[in-house]
Design a protein around this motif. Sequence first.
Motif, PDB file in Angstrom:
ATOM      1  N   ASP A 191      -6.523   2.997  -2.107  1.00  0.00           N
ATOM      2  CA  ASP A 191      -5.084   3.247  -2.219  1.00  0.00           C
ATOM      3  C   ASP A 191      -4.765   4.694  -1.877  1.00  0.00           C
ATOM      4  O   ASP A 191      -3.774   4.979  -1.217  1.00  0.00           O
ATOM      5  CB  ASP A 191      -4.583   2.940  -3.636  1.00  0.00           C
ATOM      6  N   ALA A 192      -5.639   5.599  -2.357  1.00  0.00           N
ATOM      7  CA  ALA A 192      -5.396   7.017  -2.124  1.00  0.00           C
ATOM      8  C   ALA A 192      -5.354   7.302  -0.620  1.00  0.00           C
ATOM      9  O   ALA A 192      -4.466   8.004  -0.132  1.00  0.00           O
ATOM     10  CB  ALA A 192      -6.467   7.861  -2.795  1.00  0.00           C
ATOM     11  N   PHE A 193      -6.316   6.749   0.105  1.00  0.00           N
ATOM     12  CA  PHE A 193      -6.315   6.955   1.556  1.00  0.00           C
ATOM     13  C   PHE A 193      -5.187   6.162   2.213  1.00  0.00           C
ATOM     14  O   PHE A 193      -4.647   6.577   3.242  1.00  0.00           O
ATOM     15  CB  PHE A 193      -7.674   6.571   2.151  1.00  0.00           C
ATOM     16  N   GLY A 194      -4.858   5.049   1.589  1.00  0.00           N
ATOM     17  CA  GLY A 194      -3.732   4.261   2.099  1.00  0.00           C
ATOM     18  C   GLY A 194      -2.449   5.068   2.062  1.00  0.00           C
ATOM     19  O   GLY A 194      -1.606   4.978   2.961  1.00  0.00           O
ATOM     20  N   LYS A 195      -2.317   5.902   1.021  1.00  0.00           N
ATOM     21  CA  LYS A 195      -1.110   6.714   0.888  1.00  0.00           C
ATOM     22  C   LYS A 195      -1.052   7.759   1.998  1.00  0.00           C
ATOM     23  O   LYS A 195       0.042   8.161   2.422  1.00  0.00           O
ATOM     24  CB  LYS A 195      -1.071   7.382  -0.482  1.00  0.00           C
ATOM     25  N   VAL A 196      -2.216   8.217   2.443  1.00  0.00           N
ATOM     26  CA  VAL A 196      -2.234   9.152   3.563  1.00  0.00           C
ATOM     27  C   VAL A 196      -1.688   8.455   4.806  1.00  0.00           C
ATOM     28  O   VAL A 196      -0.902   9.026   5.564  1.00  0.00           O
ATOM     29  CB  VAL A 196      -3.672   9.665   3.821  1.00  0.00           C
ATOM     30  N   ASP A 197      -2.097   7.217   4.990  1.00  0.00           N
ATOM     31  CA  ASP A 197      -1.593   6.450   6.131  1.00  0.00           C
ATOM     32  C   ASP A 197      -0.076   6.322   6.067  1.00  0.00           C
ATOM     33  O   ASP A 197       0.614   6.521   7.068  1.00  0.00           O
ATOM     34  CB  ASP A 197      -2.228   5.054   6.146  1.00  0.00           C
ATOM     35  N   THR A 198       0.412   5.993   4.886  1.00  0.00           N
ATOM     36  CA  THR A 198       1.861   5.843   4.720  1.00  0.00           C
ATOM     37  C   THR A 198       2.555   7.158   5.045  1.00  0.00           C
ATOM     38  O   THR A 198       3.587   7.178   5.727  1.00  0.00           O
ATOM     39  CB  THR A 198       2.219   5.456   3.262  1.00  0.00           C
ATOM     40  N   TYR A 199       1.953   8.241   4.561  1.00  0.00           N
ATOM     41  CA  TYR A 199       2.536   9.557   4.813  1.00  0.00           C
ATOM     42  C   TYR A 199       2.536   9.854   6.310  1.00  0.00           C
ATOM     43  O   TYR A 199       3.541  10.318   6.859  1.00  0.00           O
ATOM     44  CB  TYR A 199       1.749  10.628   4.054  1.00  0.00           C
ATOM     45  N   ASN A 200       1.414   9.565   6.965  1.00  0.00           N
ATOM     46  CA  ASN A 200       1.335   9.819   8.406  1.00  0.00           C
ATOM     47  C   ASN A 200       2.394   9.040   9.165  1.00  0.00           C
ATOM     48  O   ASN A 200       2.991   9.538  10.119  1.00  0.00           O
ATOM     49  CB  ASN A 200      -0.058   9.441   8.929  1.00  0.00           C
TER      50      ASN A 200
END
Lengths: 544, 437
Positions: free
Chosen positions: B181-190
Amino acid sequence: MDRSRTRHFFGISWVVLFTLGLVAPGFSRGAARLLDDEDEKKEEEKQDEKEGEEDDAYFAVVGGDVITGTGAVLRGATVLSKNGVIEAIGSNVFLPEGTETLDAGGMSVYPGLVALNASSRISGGLLAAEAPIVAGRDILDHLNESIGRALGGESHVDTPDNRRGDEIGDWEDLQGEQEAGAKGSKHNDSFDPFSPYMTMALAAGITTADQSGAAVKLKRGEIGDVVMNERNLVSFSWSTENPSGIRSLREKFRTTQDYLDKYRAWEERGNKDEKEPPKKGVDRSALRVLQNRSLARFRANDREDLLGIARFAQEFGFRPVIDGCREGWTVADELGRAGAYAIIIARDRRPKDESLVRPGGSKIENAAILHRHGVQIAVKAFTTSIESMGITGRDILHLPVEAAFAVRGGLSNEAALAAITTVPARILGVSQRVGTLVEGKDCDLIVTDGDILHYQTFVQYAVVSGKLVYDKEKELYFAHIRPRPEGIEDELEVEAVEDDGEEEPPEGDGEDDGEGDDEGDGEGDGEGDGEGDDEDGDHQDDDS
Amino acid sequence: MTMIPKAIGLLALTVLPSHAAPRGEGGSDLLAIRVGKAETISQGTLEHVVILVEGGKIVTIGEDLLIERGIPILERPDWTAMPGLVSCHTRIGLEKSTSRSFEPNTNPKREVYPRQKVWKELLELGVTTLGLVPEGNSGVPGQAIAIRPYGDTIDEMLLEEDVYLKMNLQSSSSSKAIIRDAFGKVDTYNKKVAKEREKWEKAREKSKKKSSRSRSKKSKDDDEKEGDDKEKEKAKSTEEVPKEFVPPAPDAKVQPFIDLREGRLTAMLSIRKAGDYLHLLDVMEEEEDVKWFLRVPLRTDIDLYEVADRLGEREVLAVLNTRITLQAHSRRERNIPAELARTGVHLALTPESDRMSSYEEWMNDVGHLVSRGLEREKALAAVTQEPARALGLDEQLGTLDAGKDANIVFWDGDPLEPASRVQAVMLEGRFVTGEVD
């Protein structure tokens, strides 16, 4: 799968027919096959996807007496696995280049055992909480009963299953949940492929373990795709001491059945303008059962409960799984008519309630009588635990011995084997993949130094998905007890340990057979017959 | 021998700035130390060694170097020098605090109290660098800081902030989901950034067009009203569309994971058993750019040897506590650090626990591992160079090499022998313990 191509490729190969229902007589056979066929279709699709992803890995178990579990015993046969699936079984199987081989000369090859109600530590490892919820309740059940016995009365653990309302929200939701399947299972994520308990389970011949209702494959050293099915069992409680619970259960099923009828009628009419029938009061679990997508499990032992469940199941036309079934022998015909599955503990001992006139209590013939009446018998161990390291002799490490006690009570050897392989596989909804050794099923098998139901027999090797996962001589648990005869051992050392690419014909097969018999366990070695067992069964039965 | 002229040359020329010395005095503080032996880690064991220290750094080190006249010399032919010990994962000196489950943007800096006895005691044992971690054995408790156990304020003690991000990974759906999820949030941010950029580009193009159009209009027609409009527009466009694209600021808890992906931060993944490692690979295979190393607290019955080969293949850096374990369900001893080192794993050892007594026993325990099969060189590197690498400070300390911080522990014998004692400790060029006259 394209079976015709493989057959032509392998020349003379044994074609073992898909005769799963063999052990279950009469009515149950047809139904069982229907279920299995349906599952098989799904499986075929899955396997087609898998193909072509990586290089083919071949593994062969050569020269053992293969007890397929379908009734056939193939002497000195070879089981060839391709990418974890059985490609061919027979005495003249062509081994492709690079096949890893395991010599089973003089030994018996059985389908891997399927353990119901197994401790979660088997797949969860050392740090897992000891018992799964269901099994925990099971132990509680036994405790409660013994307390009840001590107090001279009845006592029951009231399972909360019925009270938990589980209404469905959306039809699509329902389909989606089905699709989600096993891949995202929590058991996949918590799987510990180095669990020492798993090693012990494999040493007991178990290759598939029921982990709180999920059928988990005991693969070692790798993770992923270990859960085969985790939604095949739905628990309900039924106790004559809780009539309101029964009433609400009946109501639930009735509403759900009504809804299903209406839905089907609506679907048939195909009128687009007409609204879908309302889902109010429809219970998700009941729906799964009535749609034949899950089996309903009841924990019941008393005659009245068993009768009630049998009639309830017939009323709604589903096959109940009855866990316990101690007094099943008194109502075997009713249970047989209901097409029930019974999960029994063959060494269950409990005197009859003397205040009742009717027959009751435990009976060693329970399994045999039930089986005679068409009930499919599965055998489970008394405790789910593995922590006692087999000291009590009643834990999951003694599953085959437990089945042997059912044989002592009159059950046939074949049915006893089915009770720890095919029937539990069906109960867990994975009979299309494990439980018997048939072309197209998973190559999950065990190689033993004698009849699996004999107390002296050790599992020498266990193979899961075409990979050697247990070798008695290499694990510290049983290597020192009756070590494998030297001649065989040496050869296996060479053969079993990664011999990529080279194909050595197993040399001196006949000789090794002789050796194996001499140094091994005396009579009955590898014969797979009942004589020895019954005799030996005597010893153990004295104390129970 | 070829080093001699070089050394002399160096001595003649070097006037190094003494920036990092805690001493902080002006002028030359050149000191030559002659010891019997030195465990340099980088060049193995040297004998009859001269170490020249100035400005908190090792200026040069070599066997039988000539020392220029006038330089003070400390003659200790019985001593063995080795780099200061580095403990890269510890909470010694910190109070017990509440366990954090997901605070990737925090570190334990504020938990550090200078002027505690414990720092002095650590120095006396030869520990010159510590990696302090936030409390928490599940989820992502936060980032570690590197300190030297010396100084009156936290800023004096602090070597480096945010040296690695601690993440706990266990074989369970929830634990794996936290990291995914944490890395998923980076994707969302990108994605959000990409969207904003698109918006900005469009707006910019639009404003360019408009301005050019109005300019052409202006040249044709000198209507005052239009001119007004244009001016307004211009003002508007400069206000709304900045020349440089400024991405929206990410959430504070997302930032560390962006840093991980972009290589500005390293991850330390803490697992509890061999099986967890496979699940770790399962999670991290999607994050190829993230640099990570491993920490495994050794319990008595841990089964880490099961993945020794796989760890070795990847040449993983593994932080372990110094302990001999048993094979599960048996009394068979397993020297897991030795087994891992043999397969090619980079080993960093920490004391058995965060208690002072464990620090006192630390080198004893390491010696014990060596007597049970761990390679000597790897054992010494495992308490100096490798933990320094884990802290990202391997350029600065961890070996006895020219240019590195002069963190040196002087023993009266082999450091791995139980009878040996620390005689003196030098921290960044200055003796902090020991009798040196």
